[in-house]
Design a protein around this motif. Structure first.
Motif, mmCIF file in Angstrom:
data_model
loop_
_atom_site.group_PDB
_atom_site.id
_atom_site.type_symbol
_atom_site.label_atom_id
_atom_site.label_comp_id
_atom_site.label_asym_id
_atom_site.label_seq_id
_atom_site.Cartn_x
_atom_site.Cartn_y
_atom_site.Cartn_z
ATOM 1 N N GLN A 28 42.326 30.441 61.199
ATOM 2 C CA GLN A 28 42.951 29.990 60.368
ATOM 3 C C GLN A 28 43.552 31.181 59.437
ATOM 4 N N GLN A 29 42.809 32.193 59.568
ATOM 5 C CA GLN A 29 42.965 32.709 58.458
ATOM 6 C C GLN A 29 44.338 33.692 58.849
ATOM 7 N N ALA A 30 44.669 33.533 60.212
ATOM 8 C CA ALA A 30 45.594 34.416 60.792
ATOM 9 C C ALA A 30 46.266 35.078 59.700
ATOM 10 N N PHE A 31 47.356 33.537 59.673
ATOM 11 C CA PHE A 31 48.732 34.219 58.781
ATOM 12 C C PHE A 31 48.664 33.383 57.545
ATOM 13 N N ALA A 32 47.037 32.800 57.081
ATOM 14 C CA ALA A 32 47.422 32.365 55.704
ATOM 15 C C ALA A 32 47.732 33.742 54.228
ATOM 16 N N PHE A 33 48.410 33.381 53.389
ATOM 17 C CA PHE A 33 48.384 34.308 52.297
ATOM 18 C C PHE A 33 48.258 32.794 50.996
ATOM 19 N N SER A 34 47.705 33.791 50.097
ATOM 20 C CA SER A 34 47.796 32.945 48.872
ATOM 21 C C SER A 34 47.574 33.851 47.274
ATOM 22 N N ASP A 35 48.813 33.332 46.816
ATOM 23 C CA ASP A 35 48.783 33.262 45.210
ATOM 24 C C ASP A 35 47.953 33.294 44.186
ATOM 25 N N SER A 36 46.623 32.800 44.954
ATOM 26 C CA SER A 36 45.042 32.414 43.847
ATOM 27 C C SER A 36 45.246 31.284 43.429
ATOM 28 N N SER A 37 46.112 30.053 43.717
ATOM 29 C CA SER A 37 46.005 28.763 42.955
ATOM 30 C C SER A 37 45.223 27.789 43.822
ATOM 31 N N ASP A 38 45.043 28.364 45.173
ATOM 32 C CA ASP A 38 44.043 27.529 45.482
ATOM 33 C C ASP A 38 43.077 27.796 45.597
ATOM 34 N N ALA A 39 41.618 27.118 46.032
ATOM 35 C CA ALA A 39 40.712 27.433 45.814
ATOM 36 C C ALA A 39 39.982 29.252 46.673
ATOM 37 N N ALA A 40 40.505 29.108 47.655
ATOM 38 C CA ALA A 40 40.228 29.887 48.817
ATOM 39 C C ALA A 40 40.879 31.013 47.958
ATOM 40 N N GLY A 41 42.233 30.778 47.636
ATOM 41 C CA GLY A 41 42.869 32.573 46.696
ATOM 42 C C GLY A 41 42.346 32.670 45.767
ATOM 43 N N ALA A 42 41.934 32.098 44.775
ATOM 44 C CA ALA A 42 41.068 31.768 43.681
ATOM 45 C C ALA A 42 39.899 32.774 44.054
ATOM 46 N N ALA A 43 39.115 32.198 45.095
ATOM 47 C CA ALA A 43 37.789 33.355 45.116
ATOM 48 C C ALA A 43 38.298 34.450 45.726
ATOM 49 N N THR A 44 39.454 34.905 46.409
ATOM 50 C CA THR A 44 39.785 35.779 46.979
ATOM 51 C C THR A 44 40.342 36.759 45.670
ATOM 52 N N ALA A 45 40.938 36.269 44.721
ATOM 53 C CA ALA A 45 41.599 36.876 43.228
ATOM 54 C C ALA A 45 40.312 37.656 42.326
ATOM 55 N N ALA A 46 39.658 37.096 42.590
ATOM 56 C CA ALA A 46 38.225 37.468 41.984
ATOM 57 C C ALA A 46 37.440 38.028 42.228
ATOM 58 N N LEU A 47 37.561 38.477 43.513
ATOM 59 C CA LEU A 47 36.436 38.975 44.411
ATOM 60 C C LEU A 47 37.515 40.544 43.766
ATOM 61 N N TRP A 48 38.934 40.545 44.573
ATOM 62 C CA TRP A 48 39.752 41.869 44.117
ATOM 63 C C TRP A 48 39.442 42.258 42.702
ATOM 64 N N ARG A 49 39.968 41.383 42.150
ATOM 65 C CA ARG A 49 40.087 41.951 40.714
ATOM 66 C C ARG A 49 38.434 42.688 40.526
ATOM 67 N N LYS A 50 37.882 42.495 40.603
ATOM 68 C CA LYS A 50 36.428 42.842 40.617
ATOM 69 C C LYS A 50 36.083 44.079 40.608
ATOM 70 N N ALA A 51 36.647 44.415 42.183
ATOM 71 C CA ALA A 51 36.766 45.841 42.124
ATOM 72 C C ALA A 51 37.693 46.828 42.391
ATOM 73 N N TYR A 52 38.773 46.422 41.391
ATOM 74 C CA TYR A 52 40.277 46.652 41.105
ATOM 75 C C TYR A 52 40.770 46.412 40.151
ATOM 76 N N PRO A 53 39.879 46.464 38.945
ATOM 77 C CA PRO A 53 40.532 46.109 37.721
ATOM 78 C C PRO A 53 41.591 45.757 37.290
ATOM 79 N N SER A 54 42.605 46.945 37.919
ATOM 80 C CA SER A 54 43.441 47.207 36.862
ATOM 81 C C SER A 54 44.768 46.827 38.024
ATOM 82 N N GLU A 55 44.625 46.112 38.876
ATOM 83 C CA GLU A 55 44.975 46.176 40.305
ATOM 84 C C GLU A 55 45.786 44.636 40.200
ATOM 85 N N PRO A 56 47.240 43.837 40.127
ATOM 86 C CA PRO A 56 47.476 42.468 40.560
ATOM 87 C C PRO A 56 47.337 41.384 41.137
#
Length: 356
Positions: A168-196
């Motif tokens: 399920q993860q092999a070809f998945a991608f997200s713009d953070s509009s879905d639940a999994a993408g939003a959770a990943t984006a939150a983790l991303w922003r926490k680790a890299y605050p200055s990186e979109p």
């Protein structure tokens, strides 16, 4: 998972309706080759991944077409590609490695540890540019594993194995509009605050200063992907019977490899390459399946230079695996070029095996 369950791989709506229009109720029956290969054939078709390859192939095409449609000339060239490489290598790989623990040295313990590692990041969904390069990286299994071993796990200890993905993860991608993408984006922003997270920033000074330390040359592979992507625009690649037949042909390709290990860097037709790369991108299952089937990894790519088969695959029209003997004169002509010679020998051997 049901063969018609495309939603799990992000394929829904109009694309799914187009895919199955006129093909409801189709059931693919794989024809077994000659009796002396029957045992190996049964072993291949019983691999659990075989029931998922059609969905995975469609999800792979969806990813590649999204990459090809990216603005600024696409993600396969120029500064946009270099920025994607920086985001993948410097941001994404350390991020998912931090969710995993170090591997174990014992083989059984290592398998259990890998499953636990995978659970740590299996729900994370990368942005499009990162998902594309992660896919290309996994198509070079040896180099991918080596690069992963340079990363630090959750406890600051180097990883002992590759960062495998779920189907399920092999070809998945997200713009953070879905639940999994939003959770990943939150983790991303926490680790890299200055990186979109998405969309990526335009190439800048960080991009210009970036230099890769990966063993895999992802930039060299990426620039060659659009050729194969455009070949996949043919209508047949949206038809279930065609893709089901491609799974059958891929199984025969593995059968060929099983009984002819002396064939170096075999070049498959495009439909077979589509299934091969779909299988290979699910890196954990692919590694286990090849060790079970071949008692060795199947990582030798066409040309012997680590370039995935995706970029050198022979197009579908004009290259068929037939039962007639391949004329000797054709083999002589094919000797003019390495790629042509490899393709001719592959087809000749499959003809002699009477695989179809």
């Amino acid at each position: 998972m049901d063969i018609t369950d495309m939603n799990a791989f992000g394929w829904s709506g109009m694309g799914q309706r187009m895919f199955f229009e006129g093909h409801q109720g189709v059931r693919h029956e794989q024809a077994a080759p000659t009796i002396r290969f029957a045992e190996t054939w049964n072993e291949i078709v019983n691999l659990s991944i075989m029931d998922k390859l059609v969905q995975l192939a469609v999800a792979q095409m969806q990813l590649l077409h999204a990459v090809d449609s990216f603005p600024r000339g696409g993600l396969c060239q120029g500064g946009t590609l270099k920025e994607a490489l920086r985001r993948y290598e410097r941001l994404w790989l350390p991020l998912i490695a931090a969710q995993a623990g170090p591997g174990s040295k014992g083989q059984q313990q290592q398998q259990q540890q890998q499953q636990q590692q995978q659970q740590g990041y299996s729900q994370l969904v990368p942005p499009l540019d990162v998902a594309f390069l992660w896919h290309l990286h996994r198509l070079q299994p040896d180099l991918y594993a080596g690069d992963c071993q340079q990363l630090k796990g959750r406890n600051g200890v180097s990883l002992l194995g590759a960062l495998h993905v779920t189907p399920q993860q092999a070809f998945a991608f997200s713009d953070s509009s879905d639940a999994a993408g939003a959770a990943t984006a939150a983790l991303w922003r926490k680790a890299y605050p200055s990186e979109p997270f998405w969309p990526p920033a335009a190439p800048g000074s960080q991009t210009a200063a970036f230099s890769t330390s990966l063993a895999a040359d992802l930039a060299a592979v990426a620039v060659r992907v659009p050729v194969s992507t455009h070949q996949l625009l043919r209508a047949c690649y949206m038809q279930l019977p065609f893709l089901s037949k491609a799974v059958d042909r891929y199984a025969k390709f593995l059968l060929l490899r099983k009984h002819h290990l002396e064939l170096q860097h075999p070049i498959p037709p495009l439909d077979v390459a589509l299934m091969w790369t779909a299988h290979m991108s699910v890196s954990g299952e692919y590694a286990r399946d090849m060790l079970q089937l071949l008692q060795r990894p199947f990582t030798d790519m066409p040309g012997g230079c680590g370039v995935p088969c995706w970029c050198t695959a022979v197009p579908w029209p004009g290259w068929h695996m037939r039962t007639q003997a391949w004329p000797a004169s054709r083999c002589q002509i094919a000797k003019r070029h390495t790629m042509q010679r490899s393709a001719a020998c592959l087809l000749l051997t499959m003809n002699l095996l009477c695989l179809q």
